[in-house]
Design an enzyme around this catalytic site. Structure first.
Site, PDB file in Angstrom:
ATOM      1  N   SER A   1     -23.033 -75.948  68.874  1.00 12.14           N
ATOM      2  CA  SER A   1     -22.895 -77.291  68.242  1.00 12.14           C
ATOM      3  C   SER A   1     -21.597 -77.428  67.646  1.00 12.14           C
ATOM      4  O   SER A   1     -21.384 -78.570  66.973  1.00 12.14           O
ATOM      5  CB  SER A   1     -23.705 -76.890  66.923  1.00 12.14           C
TER       6      SER A   1
ATOM      7  N   LYS B   1     -19.457 -80.537  57.068  1.00 10.35           N
ATOM      8  CA  LYS B   1     -20.937 -80.290  57.661  1.00 10.35           C
ATOM      9  C   LYS B   1     -21.836 -80.294  56.800  1.00 10.35           C
ATOM     10  O   LYS B   1     -21.552 -79.507  55.759  1.00 10.35           O
ATOM     11  CB  LYS B   1     -20.949 -79.683  58.849  1.00 10.35           C
TER      12      LYS B   1
ATOM     13  N   SER C   1     -24.952 -79.738  67.200  1.00 10.76           N
ATOM     14  CA  SER C   1     -25.262 -80.722  65.927  1.00 10.76           C
ATOM     15  C   SER C   1     -24.202 -80.983  64.950  1.00 10.76           C
ATOM     16  O   SER C   1     -24.407 -81.832  64.018  1.00 10.76           O
ATOM     17  CB  SER C   1     -26.316 -79.592  64.976  1.00 10.76           C
TER      18      SER C   1
END
Ligand code: GLN
Length: 494
Positions: free
Chosen positions: A178, A79, A154
């Site tokens: 997330s 990420k 996210s």
């Protein structure tokens, strides 16, 4: 080789350690696959082809010299709020669009040391604020199961990458859901460990008292493997806990006999609609069939989770994001004086959701409002944690939905509040610091949709009960095998 691309991390590492395939071969095959499917998915903001090849060559040298590595040759999506030395690290924000991290996050370094190969930096909602990846300032990510829908957020880029077989493990961060929500949306296992288990050093901070790194994978065993590699004390993170990580390497249990699973009285499934309600009823029934005793537990303050979170998280973010001032990192929009430089940089660099949170957080922390908002939110947080502690006197694990709906279409949640509601079921666990995961539990064809979309069952454990949590999720996954029921539209058949 295509079998290995579809394989689990456990399988890839076994094949590379046994020298049935080299890490370089796996990497080359993965990079070719990414090249083919990425235009339809958009999982990555930065591709790391060259460094992936050199990491792979290093893994092959280590394996040839007799080492056995837990993640030998396993392709990993990182990420893009995690630092990786020498790579662009953007948090999907214009304010960091050109910033190159000068060091590597501890969790990412442990993955690399264990033989994992970072394939790319994956998309996210800007600074991890959001539930769909739509708040990214740098790209759009599609759900591989239906490209007209969001991958969740996210950590949506990592989720989409793993679902489309563009990585075997995705690294995510979870502040209020997330990891778990995108895992549910993309038919994956998404695991947020106890707060403090995995170092946050090198994770770009959003809300430091909540942020926690964890894996997104196609199986529970892979989640356990990635977790064990990343977990453990790190002196570089002051909130890292010094406590042994129980390994899941030993065989996971075969059934749930005697495990008490709490069903939350206040979580009224009927609110989710008939189809989702019956899906979760079936999931609870399956836990029971596997030997679990279902017990009702009460979390009377959980309903305040959302309001509490949306004070504490913005308050912490308003403080954390003050470092992006145009002087030290990334974007600088030059003004006539330093104040104007700050203002212009931040006005141009931050997107609307990030600005909204900074404003809310600054207000909640300002003198005169601090006691009314921030202090009360902290008190509510304590009550929520106490409710969980009490519930865990009567049960070993809690089962509930991971998200209230399957993945939605782009632009379906245009007002911020409807987006915030996506985290209704995941936020209370985050406020209490508890370990929680989402595991695939079935499929729903959304109203107006044409293809079935995956749903996730959330299991939550007491603090530091990762082993019991992963064990139970493994039993459920192996007995039900919901994940394999449908193939992604992009990324190939399973
Ligand atoms: N969707 C939540 C938010 O926007 C949670 C995000 C997260 O866990 N990083 O704050």
């Amino acid at each position: 080789m295509s079998d290995l691309l579809r394989g689990t991390a456990v399988q890839v590492a076994a094949a590379v350690n046994a020298r049935q395939a080299s890490a370089l071969e796996v990497t080359e095959a993965m990079l070719a696959h990414v090249e083919g499917v990425e235009p339809g998915v958009g999982a990555y903001l930065t591709r790391l082809d060259e460094s992936a090849r050199s990491h792979a060559a290093r893994v092959d040298r280590r394996v040839r010299s007799g080492e056995s590595l837990p993640l030998a040759g396993v392709p990993v999506a990182v990420k893009d709020n995690m630092c990786l030395d020498g790579t662009r690290t953007t948090a999907a924000s214009k304010i960091l669009a050109g910033w190159v991290s000068p060091y590597t996050a501890t969790a990412v370094q442990r993955i690399i040391d264990a033989g994992g190969i970072p394939i790319g930096k994956s998309n996210l909602d800007e600074f991890a604020m959001g539930s769909s990846c739509e708040n990214s300032a740098l790209g759009i990510t599609h759900n591989p199961y239906d490209p007209t829908r969001v991958p969740g957020g996210s950590s949506g880029g990592s989720a989409a990458a793993v679902a489309a077989h563009e990585a075997t493990i995705g690294l995510g961060s979870d502040t209020g859901g997330s990891i778990r929500e995108p895992a549910a949306f993309c038919n994956l296992v998404g695991f947020k460990p106890t707060y403090g288990r995995i170092s946050r050093y090198g994770l770009i901070a959003f809300a430091s008292s909540l942020d926690q790194i964890g894996p997104l994978t196609r199986t529970v065993a892979d989640a356990a493997l990635a977790y064990e590699v990343m977990a453990g004390y790190d002196p570089m993170d002051s909130t890292s806990v010094q406590r042994d990580v129980e390994t899941t390497g030993k065989p996971l249990p075969g059934d749930l006999t005697g495990v008490r699973v709490g069903i939350v009285r206040e979580f009224d499934l009927a609110k989710l609609g008939a189809e989702a309600a019956s899906l979760y009823q079936r999931a609870y029934g399956d836990l029971q069939k596997l030997g679990a005793d279902l017990v009702e537990v009460a979390l009377p303050t959980a309903e305040y989770g959302l309001a509490t979170y949306y004070l504490i998280a913005p308050a912490e973010c308003s403080s954390n994001l003050s470092r992006f001032d145009g002087i030290r990192y990334g974007l600088r929009v030059e003004g006539d004086d330093v104040t104007q430089t700050y203002e212009q940089t931040r006005a141009a660099g931050f997107g609307p959701e990030v600005k909204r949170r900074i404003l809310i957080g600054t207000h909640a922390l300002s003198s005169g409002y601090y006691d009314a908002y921030y202090v009360r939110a902290q008190k509510a947080r304590t009550l929520i944690a106490r409710d969980f502690a009490k519930a865990f006197e009567a049960c070993d694990l809690i089962a509930c939905p991971a998200a209230s709906t399957p993945a939605f279409e782009f632009h379906a949640k245009s007002d911020p509040y409807s987006m915030y509601l996506m985290d209704y079921y995941t936020i209370p666990m985050s406020l209490a610091g508890l370990p929680a995961l989402s595991v695939p539990c079935g499929w729903i064809t959304p109203a107006g949709g044409t293809v079935p979309m995956p749903m996730g069952l959330q299991l939550t454990g007491p603090l530091f009960a990762e082993r019991a949590l992963l064990g139970a999720a493994h039993v459920y996954e192996q007995a039900t095998r919901h994940a394999g029921a449908h193939a992604p539209q992009i990324g190939g058949a399973r």
